[in-house]
Scaffold this motif. Structure first.
Motif, short mmCIF file in Angstrom:
data_model
loop_
_atom_site.label_atom_id
_atom_site.label_comp_id
_atom_site.label_asym_id
_atom_site.label_seq_id
_atom_site.Cartn_x
_atom_site.Cartn_y
_atom_site.Cartn_z
N UNK A 135 0.84 -1.20 0.00
CA UNK A 135 0.00 0.00 0.00
C UNK A 135 0.88 1.25 0.00
N UNK A 136 0.51 2.21 -0.84
CA UNK A 136 1.26 3.46 -0.91
C UNK A 136 2.35 3.46 -1.98
N UNK A 137 2.65 2.31 -2.57
CA UNK A 137 3.66 2.24 -3.63
C UNK A 137 2.97 2.48 -4.97
N UNK A 138 3.48 3.43 -5.74
CA UNK A 138 2.87 3.73 -7.03
C UNK A 138 3.22 2.65 -8.06
N UNK A 139 2.39 2.55 -9.09
CA UNK A 139 2.68 1.60 -10.18
C UNK A 139 4.04 1.89 -10.80
N UNK A 140 4.34 3.17 -11.01
CA UNK A 140 5.61 3.55 -11.65
C UNK A 140 6.80 3.16 -10.79
N UNK A 141 6.74 3.42 -9.49
CA UNK A 141 7.84 3.07 -8.59
C UNK A 141 8.00 1.55 -8.50
N UNK A 142 6.88 0.83 -8.46
CA UNK A 142 6.90 -0.63 -8.38
C UNK A 142 7.57 -1.22 -9.61
N UNK A 143 7.19 -0.74 -10.79
CA UNK A 143 7.78 -1.21 -12.04
C UNK A 143 9.28 -0.93 -12.06
N UNK A 144 9.66 0.28 -11.69
CA UNK A 144 11.09 0.65 -11.69
C UNK A 144 11.88 -0.25 -10.73
N UNK A 145 11.36 -0.47 -9.53
CA UNK A 145 12.05 -1.34 -8.57
C UNK A 145 12.19 -2.75 -9.12
N UNK A 146 11.09 -3.30 -9.66
CA UNK A 146 11.11 -4.66 -10.17
C UNK A 146 12.14 -4.80 -11.29
N UNK A 147 12.08 -3.90 -12.27
CA UNK A 147 12.96 -4.01 -13.44
C UNK A 147 14.41 -3.64 -13.15
N UNK A 148 14.63 -2.61 -12.34
CA UNK A 148 15.99 -2.13 -12.11
C UNK A 148 16.72 -2.83 -10.97
N UNK A 149 15.97 -3.36 -10.00
CA UNK A 149 16.62 -3.96 -8.84
C UNK A 149 16.33 -5.45 -8.69
N UNK A 150 15.06 -5.80 -8.65
CA UNK A 150 14.69 -7.18 -8.34
C UNK A 150 15.10 -8.17 -9.45
N UNK A 151 14.83 -7.83 -10.69
CA UNK A 151 15.17 -8.73 -11.79
C UNK A 151 16.67 -8.98 -11.88
N UNK A 152 17.52 -7.95 -11.87
CA UNK A 152 18.96 -8.23 -11.93
C UNK A 152 19.45 -9.12 -10.78
N UNK A 153 18.90 -8.94 -9.58
CA UNK A 153 19.29 -9.81 -8.45
C UNK A 153 18.84 -11.24 -8.69
N UNK A 154 17.68 -11.39 -9.31
CA UNK A 154 17.06 -12.71 -9.47
C UNK A 154 17.74 -13.57 -10.53
N UNK A 155 18.06 -12.99 -11.66
CA UNK A 155 18.49 -13.77 -12.82
C UNK A 155 19.72 -14.63 -12.53
N UNK A 156 20.75 -14.06 -11.99
CA UNK A 156 21.96 -14.82 -11.70
C UNK A 156 21.67 -15.95 -10.72
N UNK A 157 20.88 -15.65 -9.71
CA UNK A 157 20.55 -16.66 -8.72
C UNK A 157 19.71 -17.78 -9.33
N UNK A 158 18.76 -17.45 -10.18
CA UNK A 158 17.91 -18.47 -10.80
C UNK A 158 18.73 -19.41 -11.68
N UNK A 159 19.71 -18.87 -12.39
CA UNK A 159 20.59 -19.74 -13.19
C UNK A 159 21.35 -20.70 -12.27
N UNK A 160 21.82 -20.19 -11.15
CA UNK A 160 22.57 -21.01 -10.19
C UNK A 160 21.73 -22.17 -9.67
#
Length: 153
Positions: free
Chosen positions: A28-53
């Motif tokens: 609650x309180x997180x905008x769609x734009x901020x959520x998208x930016x966090x997911x794409x710029x922070x969460x995805x890069x952290x995830x990809x290397x780990x998922x390959x592992x």
């Protein structure tokens, strides 16, 4: 032809990949734009290397902005009836694995706790989610029929 294309995607017609999808609500309180930016710029890069592992065969993210949900929800009501509605999730993350243990291993790893679950608490409502598990079969891709089922005559 379909068999070769299925194998290129990591599965086969006889041994499809197991798919897990998690429907998330943003905090609650997180905008769609901020959520998208966090997911794409922070969460995805952290995830990809780990998922390959951890042998995750495929991963995708599907964002559902509020404006689209509201617009299409109104259209559904106009074209169908009031019992049809758009799902109100903020995002859907999907994981394809050869074996459920691959997903169990990543979810129970220290990497997951530190790199994924930890940062999510600032952005994702951790009190509520819906999870699906099953098999996905693609029949049409890029306008091409890639799998067929007997067509009734």
């Amino acid at each position: 032809m379909a068999e070769n294309q299925a194998q290129d995607r990591g599965g086969s017609p006889r041994e499809p990949l197991l798919k897990f999808s998690v429907m998330h609500y943003k905090k609650e309180g997180v905008s769609d734009e901020a959520f998208k930016k966090w997911f794409e710029d922070e969460q995805i890069p952290r995830s990809i290397t780990m998922f390959k592992k951890y042998n995750i065969a495929r991963y995708s993210m599907y964002l559902t902005p509020t404006v689209l949900r509201e617009t299409f929800d109104q259209e559904l009501k106009e074209r169908r009836n009031n019992n049809w509605k758009m799902a109100d999730f903020s995002a859907v993350t999907s994981y394809w694995v050869h074996d459920a243990d691959d997903l169990r291993n990543v979810l129970s790893s220290p990497d997951w706790a530190e790199k994924i679950a930890g940062p999510e608490t600032e952005w994702v409502n951790m009190d509520s989610a819906v999870v699906l598990a099953g098999f996905e079969t693609v029949y049409l891709e890029d306008g091409n029929i890639i799998n067929t089922v007997p067509i009734p005559e």
